[in-house]
Design a protein around this motif. Sequence first.
Motif, PDB file in Angstrom:
ATOM      1  N   GLN A  56       1.969  -5.073  11.024  1.00 59.90           N
ATOM      2  CA  GLN A  56       3.199  -4.357  10.684  1.00 59.90           C
ATOM      3  C   GLN A  56       2.879  -3.082   9.900  1.00 59.90           C
ATOM      4  O   GLN A  56       3.714  -2.186   9.805  1.00 59.90           O
ATOM      5  CB  GLN A  56       4.109  -5.244   9.822  1.00 59.90           C
ATOM      6  CG  GLN A  56       4.663  -6.459  10.530  1.00 59.90           C
ATOM      7  CD  GLN A  56       5.528  -7.281   9.598  1.00 59.90           C
ATOM      8  OE1 GLN A  56       6.667  -6.927   9.325  1.00 59.90           O
ATOM      9  NE2 GLN A  56       4.990  -8.383   9.106  1.00 59.90           N
ATOM     10  N   PHE A  57       1.683  -3.050   9.332  1.00 62.40           N
ATOM     11  CA  PHE A  57       1.260  -1.911   8.522  1.00 62.40           C
ATOM     12  C   PHE A  57       0.374  -0.994   9.361  1.00 62.40           C
ATOM     13  O   PHE A  57      -0.193  -1.416  10.364  1.00 62.40           O
ATOM     14  CB  PHE A  57       0.509  -2.409   7.288  1.00 62.40           C
ATOM     15  CG  PHE A  57       1.361  -3.245   6.372  1.00 62.40           C
ATOM     16  CD1 PHE A  57       2.001  -2.677   5.288  1.00 62.40           C
ATOM     17  CD2 PHE A  57       1.535  -4.599   6.609  1.00 62.40           C
ATOM     18  CE1 PHE A  57       2.800  -3.430   4.452  1.00 62.40           C
ATOM     19  CE2 PHE A  57       2.331  -5.375   5.779  1.00 62.40           C
ATOM     20  CZ  PHE A  57       2.967  -4.787   4.694  1.00 62.40           C
ATOM     21  N   ARG A  90       6.785  -3.723  -4.072  1.00 61.26           N
ATOM     22  CA  ARG A  90       5.506  -3.491  -3.425  1.00 61.26           C
ATOM     23  C   ARG A  90       5.527  -4.146  -2.045  1.00 61.26           C
ATOM     24  O   ARG A  90       6.471  -4.852  -1.695  1.00 61.26           O
ATOM     25  CB  ARG A  90       4.379  -4.038  -4.292  1.00 61.26           C
ATOM     26  CG  ARG A  90       4.308  -3.362  -5.662  1.00 61.26           C
ATOM     27  CD  ARG A  90       3.112  -3.818  -6.452  1.00 61.26           C
ATOM     28  NE  ARG A  90       3.041  -3.150  -7.747  1.00 61.26           N
ATOM     29  CZ  ARG A  90       2.031  -3.243  -8.577  1.00 61.26           C
ATOM     30  NH1 ARG A  90       0.973  -3.989  -8.263  1.00 61.26           N
ATOM     31  NH2 ARG A  90       2.036  -2.608  -9.726  1.00 61.26           N
ATOM     32  N   TYR A  91       4.475  -3.907  -1.293  1.00 62.03           N
ATOM     33  CA  TYR A  91       4.428  -4.435   0.076  1.00 62.03           C
ATOM     34  C   TYR A  91       3.405  -5.572   0.158  1.00 62.03           C
ATOM     35  O   TYR A  91       2.235  -5.393  -0.194  1.00 62.03           O
ATOM     36  CB  TYR A  91       4.059  -3.325   1.060  1.00 62.03           C
ATOM     37  CG  TYR A  91       5.201  -2.376   1.326  1.00 62.03           C
ATOM     38  CD1 TYR A  91       5.972  -2.482   2.478  1.00 62.03           C
ATOM     39  CD2 TYR A  91       5.523  -1.377   0.403  1.00 62.03           C
ATOM     40  CE1 TYR A  91       7.031  -1.617   2.710  1.00 62.03           C
ATOM     41  CE2 TYR A  91       6.575  -0.513   0.634  1.00 62.03           C
ATOM     42  CZ  TYR A  91       7.328  -0.633   1.791  1.00 62.03           C
ATOM     43  OH  TYR A  91       8.378   0.214   2.020  1.00 62.03           O
ATOM     44  N   ILE A 192      -9.100  -7.411   3.026  1.00 57.79           N
ATOM     45  CA  ILE A 192      -9.024  -7.722   4.453  1.00 57.79           C
ATOM     46  C   ILE A 192      -8.541  -6.474   5.194  1.00 57.79           C
ATOM     47  O   ILE A 192      -7.615  -5.792   4.749  1.00 57.79           O
ATOM     48  CB  ILE A 192      -8.053  -8.891   4.699  1.00 57.79           C
ATOM     49  CG1 ILE A 192      -8.633 -10.181   4.112  1.00 57.79           C
ATOM     50  CG2 ILE A 192      -7.776  -9.072   6.188  1.00 57.79           C
ATOM     51  CD1 ILE A 192      -7.696 -11.368   4.201  1.00 57.79           C
ATOM     52  N   ILE A 193      -9.169  -6.200   6.317  1.00 59.82           N
ATOM     53  CA  ILE A 193      -8.781  -5.063   7.160  1.00 59.82           C
ATOM     54  C   ILE A 193      -8.738  -5.529   8.605  1.00 59.82           C
ATOM     55  O   ILE A 193      -9.615  -6.281   9.048  1.00 59.82           O
ATOM     56  CB  ILE A 193      -9.787  -3.892   7.024  1.00 59.82           C
ATOM     57  CG1 ILE A 193      -9.848  -3.400   5.569  1.00 59.82           C
ATOM     58  CG2 ILE A 193      -9.412  -2.736   7.947  1.00 59.82           C
ATOM     59  CD1 ILE A 193     -10.914  -2.343   5.327  1.00 59.82           C
ATOM     60  N   VAL A 194      -7.729  -5.109   9.334  1.00 59.22           N
ATOM     61  CA  VAL A 194      -7.677  -5.385  10.770  1.00 59.22           C
ATOM     62  C   VAL A 194      -8.673  -4.461  11.465  1.00 59.22           C
ATOM     63  O   VAL A 194      -8.654  -3.244  11.262  1.00 59.22           O
ATOM     64  CB  VAL A 194      -6.256  -5.162  11.339  1.00 59.22           C
ATOM     65  CG1 VAL A 194      -6.230  -5.417  12.841  1.00 59.22           C
ATOM     66  CG2 VAL A 194      -5.248  -6.074  10.633  1.00 59.22           C
ATOM     67  N   PHE A 287      11.300   0.530   8.531  1.00 54.45           N
ATOM     68  CA  PHE A 287      11.799   1.813   8.028  1.00 54.45           C
ATOM     69  C   PHE A 287      10.670   2.682   7.486  1.00 54.45           C
ATOM     70  O   PHE A 287      10.694   3.901   7.646  1.00 54.45           O
ATOM     71  CB  PHE A 287      12.860   1.587   6.936  1.00 54.45           C
ATOM     72  CG  PHE A 287      14.215   1.231   7.476  1.00 54.45           C
ATOM     73  CD1 PHE A 287      14.963   2.176   8.154  1.00 54.45           C
ATOM     74  CD2 PHE A 287      14.730  -0.041   7.321  1.00 54.45           C
ATOM     75  CE1 PHE A 287      16.219   1.862   8.673  1.00 54.45           C
ATOM     76  CE2 PHE A 287      15.978  -0.372   7.828  1.00 54.45           C
ATOM     77  CZ  PHE A 287      16.735   0.578   8.508  1.00 54.45           C
ATOM     78  N   LYS A 288       9.685   2.069   6.870  1.00 52.20           N
ATOM     79  CA  LYS A 288       8.599   2.827   6.254  1.00 52.20           C
ATOM     80  C   LYS A 288       7.660   3.436   7.282  1.00 52.20           C
ATOM     81  O   LYS A 288       7.273   4.608   7.180  1.00 52.20           O
ATOM     82  CB  LYS A 288       7.806   1.891   5.323  1.00 52.20           C
ATOM     83  CG  LYS A 288       6.627   2.539   4.613  1.00 52.20           C
ATOM     84  CD  LYS A 288       7.065   3.410   3.476  1.00 52.20           C
ATOM     85  CE  LYS A 288       5.875   3.911   2.677  1.00 52.20           C
ATOM     86  NZ  LYS A 288       6.279   4.805   1.581  1.00 52.20           N
ATOM     87  N   PHE A 289       7.286   2.651   8.293  1.00 53.13           N
ATOM     88  CA  PHE A 289       6.206   3.075   9.176  1.00 53.13           C
ATOM     89  C   PHE A 289       6.637   3.437  10.601  1.00 53.13           C
ATOM     90  O   PHE A 289       5.842   3.991  11.348  1.00 53.13           O
ATOM     91  CB  PHE A 289       5.148   1.971   9.254  1.00 53.13           C
ATOM     92  CG  PHE A 289       4.633   1.546   7.915  1.00 53.13           C
ATOM     93  CD1 PHE A 289       4.037   2.463   7.062  1.00 53.13           C
ATOM     94  CD2 PHE A 289       4.761   0.244   7.482  1.00 53.13           C
ATOM     95  CE1 PHE A 289       3.566   2.074   5.813  1.00 53.13           C
ATOM     96  CE2 PHE A 289       4.287  -0.161   6.242  1.00 53.13           C
ATOM     97  CZ  PHE A 289       3.696   0.758   5.406  1.00 53.13           C
TER      98      PHE A 289
END
Length: 327
Positions: A56-57, A90-91, A192-194, A287-289
Motif C-alpha cells: 500500500q506504500f 503515523r502510518y 523490512i523492505i519489499v 489518499f496519500k499515495f
Amino acid sequence: MNDADGHQRRRPLDGHPGYLGYPTSDGQGFIVAMHADWPVYPCPPGGGHALFDLAQFPEGVEFVPVDDIDRCLLLEARGYGERNPQERDRYYVACWHEDLLPLSEAGLITGIRFVNEREREIERREALRRKFTDAGWAGPSDPLDSLTAMVDGQEVPISFLPLDTYDGDGEEEDDEYVAARDWPLILPHGKIIVTAAGWKQVNDTLADAELLFPPDLSYIPDLIDMGLYDTAVRDIAVTLESRLRDALGGAAYGQRLAEEFIRDLLDRAEQPTSLAKIYRLRLRTFFKFIRNDYAHHRVGLSRPQALALITHVTMILNDIQEILEDR
C-alpha cells in the motif's frame, strides 16, 4: 469489584480493541482477540495479504518494527507522519509472523530472518539490555536483574523464565523434533523492505485479478485498452472519493474525509474498532499515495502498474460500496 470494573469485564468481545472477526470460505468465520490496542490490525492470516498490505506504500519504503504481540508484528512506515506527535497519525501496518515467513523465504521482502523461539528470546533480552546501556547504565550487575513492576500498588521484581524452557534450547535435537524457526528477528536499526521481486509479484498478481466494476465505471476497461492508464486510475479515485463524500453528506476531502468516514462507521456501530482501523489504513494510504498523485499530475505508467493500481482502488471501492449498501 466496583460497578466500573464489572462493566469493563462484561464488555462484549466485539468491543475489545483487538477484536478481529474474520469470515471464511465456508461462511462460518472465526474470531481472534489480540492482546493489543494498536492503531491498525492485520487482515486474516494466509492468502498473501501481508505483501499487499506492505505494498500500500510506495516502493522503497522502510518498515520498522515497534511492537510484537500474539505472533503479529506492528511496523511503522519510516518517513510518514513521524513529525506528528500523535501516534495514531503515523502510518503503520500489521503482519502475522506466519505470513512474513514465506515472503522472506521467497525473497519478496528483505531485512528479516527467522530463528527458533530460544534464539528470539535471547535477542529480545539483549535488546532490553541495550536500552539500559544506551540510557547510561554502568552497573556491574545485569540490568535485567533490576527490572520491577507495580502490582496492586506494590513494586515487585520481574523474573525471566530460564532460557532452556524455550524451544531450541541448544541441546542436541533428535530426528523426531527440531525447533521451528518461525520467530521473526530484526536486528537493531533493521527494517523490512519489499524487494524488486516482491513488487513484481504484487503488480503481476493484481494485474491478473478479475475485477467487477460498478455500472458507472463500466467504461474503465475501454480506457485501459486505449492505454489511458492514468485517466483510468484518476476516474476510479474520484469515484471512490465521491462515494465517501456522498455517504457523509459533507464537503470534506482527503485525509479529513477518510477520518470522518471511519468515525461515522464507529458511531453507527457498523464495524468493530479493529476492522475500522484496517479500513482507515487503506483509505489513508489511498489518499496519500494514489489520489493526491493522480488528481494533480499526469503519471506515466506501464500496463501492469496501471492494472495493479486500478485493482487496488477498485477493491477499496467495492468494500466501501458494500458497507454503504448494508445501511
